[in-house]
Design a protein around this motif. Structure first.
Motif, PDB file in Angstrom:
ATOM      1  N   LYS A   1      12.694 -12.020 -20.383  1.00 37.71           N
ATOM      2  CA  LYS A   1      12.054 -11.035 -19.505  1.00 37.71           C
ATOM      3  C   LYS A   1      12.739  -9.680 -19.590  1.00 37.71           C
ATOM      4  O   LYS A   1      12.070  -8.653 -19.825  1.00 37.71           O
ATOM      5  N   TYR A   2      14.053  -9.663 -19.428  1.00 37.94           N
ATOM      6  CA  TYR A   2      14.747  -8.374 -19.362  1.00 37.94           C
ATOM      7  C   TYR A   2      15.071  -7.814 -20.739  1.00 37.94           C
ATOM      8  O   TYR A   2      15.100  -6.590 -20.919  1.00 37.94           O
ATOM      9  N   ALA A   3      15.267  -8.672 -21.727  1.00 36.68           N
ATOM     10  CA  ALA A   3      15.448  -8.172 -23.090  1.00 36.68           C
ATOM     11  C   ALA A   3      14.164  -7.535 -23.591  1.00 36.68           C
ATOM     12  O   ALA A   3      14.200  -6.465 -24.228  1.00 36.68           O
ATOM     13  N   ALA A   4      13.035  -8.162 -23.314  1.00 39.34           N
ATOM     14  CA  ALA A   4      11.755  -7.608 -23.752  1.00 39.34           C
ATOM     15  C   ALA A   4      11.491  -6.256 -23.092  1.00 39.34           C
ATOM     16  O   ALA A   4      10.957  -5.339 -23.743  1.00 39.34           O
ATOM     17  N   GLN A   5      11.853  -6.117 -21.838  1.00 37.83           N
ATOM     18  CA  GLN A   5      11.663  -4.829 -21.171  1.00 37.83           C
ATOM     19  C   GLN A   5      12.447  -3.728 -21.882  1.00 37.83           C
ATOM     20  O   GLN A   5      11.936  -2.622 -22.095  1.00 37.83           O
ATOM     21  N   SER A   6      13.681  -4.040 -22.270  1.00 33.40           N
ATOM     22  CA  SER A   6      14.501  -3.054 -22.979  1.00 33.40           C
ATOM     23  C   SER A   6      13.918  -2.740 -24.348  1.00 33.40           C
ATOM     24  O   SER A   6      13.892  -1.579 -24.775  1.00 33.40           O
ATOM     25  N   MET A   7      13.455  -3.766 -25.061  1.00 33.00           N
ATOM     26  CA  MET A   7      12.863  -3.558 -26.375  1.00 33.00           C
ATOM     27  C   MET A   7      11.598  -2.710 -26.291  1.00 33.00           C
ATOM     28  O   MET A   7      11.368  -1.812 -27.115  1.00 33.00           O
ATOM     29  N   ILE A   8      10.769  -2.988 -25.310  1.00 30.48           N
ATOM     30  CA  ILE A   8       9.533  -2.213 -25.136  1.00 30.48           C
ATOM     31  C   ILE A   8       9.860  -0.760 -24.818  1.00 30.48           C
ATOM     32  O   ILE A   8       9.250   0.167 -25.365  1.00 30.48           O
ATOM     33  N   ALA A   9      10.831  -0.548 -23.944  1.00 31.99           N
ATOM     34  CA  ALA A   9      11.214   0.815 -23.580  1.00 31.99           C
ATOM     35  C   ALA A   9      11.728   1.584 -24.785  1.00 31.99           C
ATOM     36  O   ALA A   9      11.467   2.786 -24.931  1.00 31.99           O
ATOM     37  N   ALA A  10      12.449   0.898 -25.672  1.00 31.68           N
ATOM     38  CA  ALA A  10      12.998   1.560 -26.861  1.00 31.68           C
ATOM     39  C   ALA A  10      11.932   1.838 -27.906  1.00 31.68           C
ATOM     40  O   ALA A  10      12.082   2.755 -28.728  1.00 31.68           O
ATOM     41  N   GLY A  11      10.871   1.025 -27.905  1.00 25.99           N
ATOM     42  CA  GLY A  11       9.751   1.260 -28.814  1.00 25.99           C
ATOM     43  C   GLY A  11      10.015   0.929 -30.267  1.00 25.99           C
ATOM     44  O   GLY A  11       9.291   1.394 -31.155  1.00 25.99           O
ATOM     45  N   ARG A  12      11.025   0.088 -30.536  1.00 32.85           N
ATOM     46  CA  ARG A  12      11.349  -0.254 -31.921  1.00 32.85           C
ATOM     47  C   ARG A  12      11.057  -1.709 -32.265  1.00 32.85           C
ATOM     48  O   ARG A  12      11.398  -2.172 -33.349  1.00 32.85           O
ATOM     49  N   GLY A  13      10.445  -2.433 -31.360  1.00 36.78           N
ATOM     50  CA  GLY A  13      10.181  -3.841 -31.605  1.00 36.78           C
ATOM     51  C   GLY A  13      11.438  -4.672 -31.522  1.00 36.78           C
ATOM     52  O   GLY A  13      12.488  -4.220 -31.043  1.00 36.78           O
ATOM     53  N   GLY A  14      11.354  -5.899 -32.008  1.00 35.55           N
ATOM     54  CA  GLY A  14      12.514  -6.770 -31.971  1.00 35.55           C
ATOM     55  C   GLY A  14      12.127  -8.207 -32.269  1.00 35.55           C
ATOM     56  O   GLY A  14      10.975  -8.507 -32.597  1.00 35.55           O
ATOM     57  N   SER A  15      13.105  -9.090 -32.170  1.00 42.66           N
ATOM     58  CA  SER A  15      12.886 -10.509 -32.446  1.00 42.66           C
ATOM     59  C   SER A  15      13.691 -11.345 -31.473  1.00 42.66           C
ATOM     60  O   SER A  15      14.866 -11.066 -31.223  1.00 42.66           O
ATOM     61  N   ILE A  16      13.048 -12.370 -30.927  1.00 47.93           N
ATOM     62  CA  ILE A  16      13.692 -13.304 -30.008  1.00 47.93           C
ATOM     63  C   ILE A  16      13.573 -14.697 -30.602  1.00 47.93           C
ATOM     64  O   ILE A  16      12.483 -15.115 -31.008  1.00 47.93           O
ATOM     65  N   VAL A  17      14.698 -15.409 -30.663  1.00 47.41           N
ATOM     66  CA  VAL A  17      14.694 -16.784 -31.166  1.00 47.41           C
ATOM     67  C   VAL A  17      15.241 -17.695 -30.071  1.00 47.41           C
ATOM     68  O   VAL A  17      16.373 -17.505 -29.600  1.00 47.41           O
ATOM     69  N   ASN A  18      14.431 -18.662 -29.677  1.00 48.44           N
ATOM     70  CA  ASN A  18      14.835 -19.634 -28.676  1.00 48.44           C
ATOM     71  C   ASN A  18      15.298 -20.912 -29.362  1.00 48.44           C
ATOM     72  O   ASN A  18      14.610 -21.431 -30.256  1.00 48.44           O
ATOM     73  N   VAL A  19      16.457 -21.413 -28.973  1.00 51.29           N
ATOM     74  CA  VAL A  19      16.968 -22.650 -29.551  1.00 51.29           C
ATOM     75  C   VAL A  19      16.446 -23.815 -28.720  1.00 51.29           C
ATOM     76  O   VAL A  19      16.906 -24.074 -27.614  1.00 51.29           O
ATOM     77  N   SER A  20      15.452 -24.474 -29.264  1.00 55.67           N
ATOM     78  CA  SER A  20      14.806 -25.608 -28.620  1.00 55.67           C
ATOM     79  C   SER A  20      15.392 -26.904 -29.163  1.00 55.67           C
ATOM     80  O   SER A  20      16.600 -26.992 -29.376  1.00 55.67           O
ATOM     81  N   SER A  21      14.566 -27.901 -29.416  1.00 56.95           N
ATOM     82  CA  SER A  21      15.073 -29.197 -29.856  1.00 56.95           C
ATOM     83  C   SER A  21      13.951 -30.033 -30.444  1.00 56.95           C
ATOM     84  O   SER A  21      12.777 -29.862 -30.092  1.00 56.95           O
ATOM     85  N   GLN A  22      14.327 -30.975 -31.309  1.00 50.45           N
ATOM     86  CA  GLN A  22      13.346 -31.948 -31.773  1.00 50.45           C
ATOM     87  C   GLN A  22      12.810 -32.774 -30.598  1.00 50.45           C
ATOM     88  O   GLN A  22      11.706 -33.325 -30.666  1.00 50.45           O
ATOM     89  N   ALA A  23      13.581 -32.830 -29.499  1.00 55.95           N
ATOM     90  CA  ALA A  23      13.147 -33.572 -28.318  1.00 55.95           C
ATOM     91  C   ALA A  23      11.907 -32.965 -27.685  1.00 55.95           C
ATOM     92  O   ALA A  23      11.223 -33.622 -26.892  1.00 55.95           O
ATOM     93  N   ALA A  24      11.594 -31.713 -28.018  1.00 51.69           N
ATOM     94  CA  ALA A  24      10.363 -31.092 -27.530  1.00 51.69           C
ATOM     95  C   ALA A  24       9.154 -31.536 -28.328  1.00 51.69           C
ATOM     96  O   ALA A  24       8.012 -31.350 -27.883  1.00 51.69           O
TER      97      ALA A  24
END
Length: 250
Positions: free
Chosen positions: A122-145
């Motif tokens: 939520k808050y990282a995306a707000q900063s990325m949007i404000a900067a206007g340069r895009g970005g990438s978020i990687v969530n570490v999930s699991s095979q259990a999902a």
């Protein structure tokens, strides 16, 4: 070396990447690999004490904050010029059947693995949007999902929810040139997992069912994470990528 507009696709120079759970095995391996590719890494964790070893080893900036607190996450991320985020903080919870589950443990697993990752997004995306340069978020999930595992009802629920957050976030944030993906590792023999997966009666049948027949290393998880953060993955978003030796292909 593959390039994009003359720039190496794995060049993270002048890019600031936040890694939560940086004091852990996968988090630490990700921090080290990002540094090798020129990133400005911020290592996040629960306390300065927990972060001290990775900070001392690598020289990265440490950023302790409480994932349970929205105010703490907002204040920690305010004004950070982030190009990327790795949501790697995790809590394994317990090994229990649905009828034996301790709901307090379930709530804590959800609080860290799901709610905490959403707050950072939520808050990282707000900063990325404000900067206007895009970005990438990687969530570490699991095979259990992705497949049912005995005793993993709480952990699996937290990671399946994280995969859903990944897909919805990819849909919502794509217009801002922000990509969101998850990696879904098999077992890495960290201290968090060894108490269960290190038992002969557990690991034997599990590895027999896996095409590659072995547990993953921390480096083998870090490499796909860095790939998804990089320009080499510039057309990949909304993906849950198994890193599981073929286990979920059964």
């Amino acid at each position: 070396m593959a390039t994009r507009n003359g720039t190496p696709m794995f060049d993270f120079t002048n890019r600031t990447i936040l890694v939560t759970g940086a004091s852990g095995g996968i988090g630490g391996a990700t921090v080290r690999l990002l540094l090798q590719h020129g990133a400005d890494v911020i290592a996040a964790g629960t306390s300065e004490e927990n972060l001290a070893p990775i900070v001392a080893e690598t020289g990265v900036r440490g950023l302790p904050f409480d994932l349970h607190s929205e105010d703490a996450v907002r204040d920690a991320l305010a004004g950070l010029p982030l190009s990327g985020v790795v949501n790697c903080a995790g809590f394994g919870g317990e090994i229990a059947t649905p009828q034996e589950t301790d709901i307090k443990v379930f709530d804590e697993v959800i609080a860290v693995n799901t709610r905490g990752a959403l707050l950072v997004t939520k808050y990282a995306a707000q900063s990325m949007i404000a900067a206007g340069r895009g970005g990438s978020i990687v969530n570490v999930s699991s095979q259990a999902a992705l497949v049912a595992l005995y005793g993993h009802v709480s952990y699996a629920a937290s990671k399946a929810a994280l995969d859903s957050i990944t897909r919805v976030s990819a849909l919502e944030l794509g217009r801002h040139n922000i990509r969101v993906n998850s990696v879904n590792p098999t077992v890495v023999m960290t201290p968090m997992s060894a108490f269960y997966w290190g038992r002969d009666e557990i690991q034997g049948p599990f590895l027999e069912a896996m095409p590659l027949g072995r547990y993953a290393t921390e480096a083998e998880i870090a490499a796909p994470i860095v790939f998804l953060l990089s320009d080499a993955a510039s057309m990949i978003t909304g993906v849950s990528l198994p890193i599981d030796g073929g286990y979920t292909a059964r």
